[in-house]
Design a protein around this motif. Structure first.
Motif, PDB file in Angstrom:
ATOM      1  N   THR A 192       0.838  -1.206   0.000  1.00 25.09           N
ATOM      2  CA  THR A 192       0.000   0.000   0.000  1.00 25.09           C
ATOM      3  C   THR A 192       0.870   1.252   0.000  1.00 25.09           C
ATOM      4  O   THR A 192       0.602   2.209  -0.739  1.00 25.09           O
ATOM      5  CB  THR A 192      -0.929   0.000   1.231  1.00 25.09           C
ATOM      6  N   SER A 193       1.938   1.236   0.797  1.00 28.67           N
ATOM      7  CA  SER A 193       2.834   2.398   0.865  1.00 28.67           C
ATOM      8  C   SER A 193       3.553   2.633  -0.454  1.00 28.67           C
ATOM      9  O   SER A 193       3.697   3.770  -0.903  1.00 28.67           O
ATOM     10  CB  SER A 193       3.870   2.213   1.975  1.00 28.67           C
ATOM     11  N   ARG A 217       2.506   1.710  -3.456  1.00 25.46           N
ATOM     12  CA  ARG A 217       1.506   2.226  -4.410  1.00 25.46           C
ATOM     13  C   ARG A 217       1.240   3.705  -4.168  1.00 25.46           C
ATOM     14  O   ARG A 217       1.167   4.495  -5.113  1.00 25.46           O
ATOM     15  CB  ARG A 217       0.207   1.436  -4.295  1.00 25.46           C
ATOM     16  N   ALA A 218       1.098   4.083  -2.909  1.00 24.16           N
ATOM     17  CA  ALA A 218       0.828   5.490  -2.583  1.00 24.16           C
ATOM     18  C   ALA A 218       1.992   6.369  -3.016  1.00 24.16           C
ATOM     19  O   ALA A 218       1.789   7.470  -3.552  1.00 24.16           O
ATOM     20  CB  ALA A 218       0.577   5.648  -1.078  1.00 24.16           C
ATOM     21  N   LEU A 229       4.159   5.733  -5.471  1.00 21.90           N
ATOM     22  CA  LEU A 229       4.145   5.805  -6.939  1.00 21.90           C
ATOM     23  C   LEU A 229       3.041   6.730  -7.429  1.00 21.90           C
ATOM     24  O   LEU A 229       3.251   7.530  -8.344  1.00 21.90           O
ATOM     25  CB  LEU A 229       3.974   4.411  -7.540  1.00 21.90           C
ATOM     26  N   ASN A 230       1.879   6.632  -6.815  1.00 16.01           N
ATOM     27  CA  ASN A 230       0.771   7.510  -7.209  1.00 16.01           C
ATOM     28  C   ASN A 230       1.109   8.969  -6.933  1.00 16.01           C
ATOM     29  O   ASN A 230       0.787   9.843  -7.735  1.00 16.01           O
ATOM     30  CB  ASN A 230      -0.513   7.129  -6.475  1.00 16.01           C
ATOM     31  N   ALA A 231       1.756   9.233  -5.823  1.00 16.22           N
ATOM     32  CA  ALA A 231       2.135  10.615  -5.505  1.00 16.22           C
ATOM     33  C   ALA A 231       3.141  11.136  -6.519  1.00 16.22           C
ATOM     34  O   ALA A 231       3.100  12.297  -6.907  1.00 16.22           O
ATOM     35  CB  ALA A 231       2.710  10.701  -4.096  1.00 16.22           C
ATOM     36  N   THR A 249       3.400  10.253  -9.648  1.00 14.33           N
ATOM     37  CA  THR A 249       2.825  10.366 -11.001  1.00 14.33           C
ATOM     38  C   THR A 249       1.541  11.176 -11.010  1.00 14.33           C
ATOM     39  O   THR A 249       0.897  11.290 -12.040  1.00 14.33           O
ATOM     40  CB  THR A 249       2.544   8.964 -11.574  1.00 14.33           C
ATOM     41  N   GLU A 250       1.183  11.743  -9.881  1.00  9.53           N
ATOM     42  CA  GLU A 250      -0.063  12.498  -9.768  1.00  9.53           C
ATOM     43  C   GLU A 250      -0.126  13.643 -10.767  1.00  9.53           C
ATOM     44  O   GLU A 250      -1.181  13.951 -11.315  1.00  9.53           O
ATOM     45  CB  GLU A 250      -0.198  13.018  -8.335  1.00  9.53           C
ATOM     46  N   HIS A 251       0.988  14.291 -11.033  1.00 11.81           N
ATOM     47  CA  HIS A 251       0.991  15.429 -11.957  1.00 11.81           C
ATOM     48  C   HIS A 251       0.557  15.017 -13.362  1.00 11.81           C
ATOM     49  O   HIS A 251       0.074  15.831 -14.134  1.00 11.81           O
ATOM     50  CB  HIS A 251       2.377  16.076 -12.000  1.00 11.81           C
ATOM     51  N   LEU A 285      -1.908  13.183 -14.021  1.00 15.91           N
ATOM     52  CA  LEU A 285      -3.358  13.065 -14.042  1.00 15.91           C
ATOM     53  C   LEU A 285      -4.071  14.408 -13.952  1.00 15.91           C
ATOM     54  O   LEU A 285      -5.280  14.466 -14.029  1.00 15.91           O
ATOM     55  CB  LEU A 285      -3.816  12.163 -12.890  1.00 15.91           C
ATOM     56  N   GLN A 294      -3.421  16.093 -19.249  1.00 16.86           N
ATOM     57  CA  GLN A 294      -4.070  14.925 -19.824  1.00 16.86           C
ATOM     58  C   GLN A 294      -4.136  15.056 -21.343  1.00 16.86           C
ATOM     59  O   GLN A 294      -4.541  16.100 -21.864  1.00 16.86           O
ATOM     60  CB  GLN A 294      -5.492  14.771 -19.277  1.00 16.86           C
TER      61      GLN A 294
END
Length: 156
Positions: free
Chosen positions: A126-127, A129-130, A132-134, A136-138, A140, A145
């Protein structure tokens, strides 16, 4: 600058037991004036001034301690002794905790990485993934887009 004495030093100078001095200080706050007879240092330790030593001498001369007084002094000092011990031990424990925390934390992280329990494996996944998401958030955000994700044609 005036000389200052700890309670054990004041006891030696006056030949009055430390427990009696502490008891008098507690029982007769109107007699022992702070900043005149006694001061507290930055750690809360009580220090006796020359004037305080003189006052202790005069109290000793005017008051003879009986066995009953000594017994009362010992009983009334028990909570102070306990509090003093608790405070010292709590401080030592807090210091040791903060000294050991970084190494122990690193040890647990390595353990979770090398041999995780099922719960720890889930926490790590979970950590990751979080993180990686943080990172690559830019990608999205609407301004970044690609148009084909919005249902339009990129060539428009």
């Amino acid at each position: 600058m005036q000389n200052l004495y700890t309670t054990p030093e004041a006891a030696k100078l006056t030949n009055i037991p430390e427990s009696t001095i502490r008891s008098w200080l507690r029982r007769y706050p109107e007699v022992f004036q702070f900043e005149v007879h006694v001061i507290s240092d930055e750690h809360g330790q009580k220090l006796w001034t020359e004037s305080g030593i003189e006052l202790l001498h005069s109290r000793r001369a005017s008051k003879t301690a009986t066995d009953d007084d000594a017994e009362i002094d010992a009983e009334s000092d028990a909570p102070n002794l306990l509090e003093s011990l608790l405070e010292e031990d709590a401080q030592r424990l807090a210091n040791e905790y903060w000294r050991l925390l970084p190494g122990r934390t690193l040890q647990r992280i390595k353990q979770m990485r090398d041999n995780p329990t099922p719960e720890q494996r889930q926490i790590v996944q979970t950590s990751v993934r979080a993180a990686l998401n943080a990172g690559t958030e830019h990608l999205l955000l609407p301004t970044y887009q690609p148009r084909f994700l919005e249902g339009g044609d990129e060539t428009d």
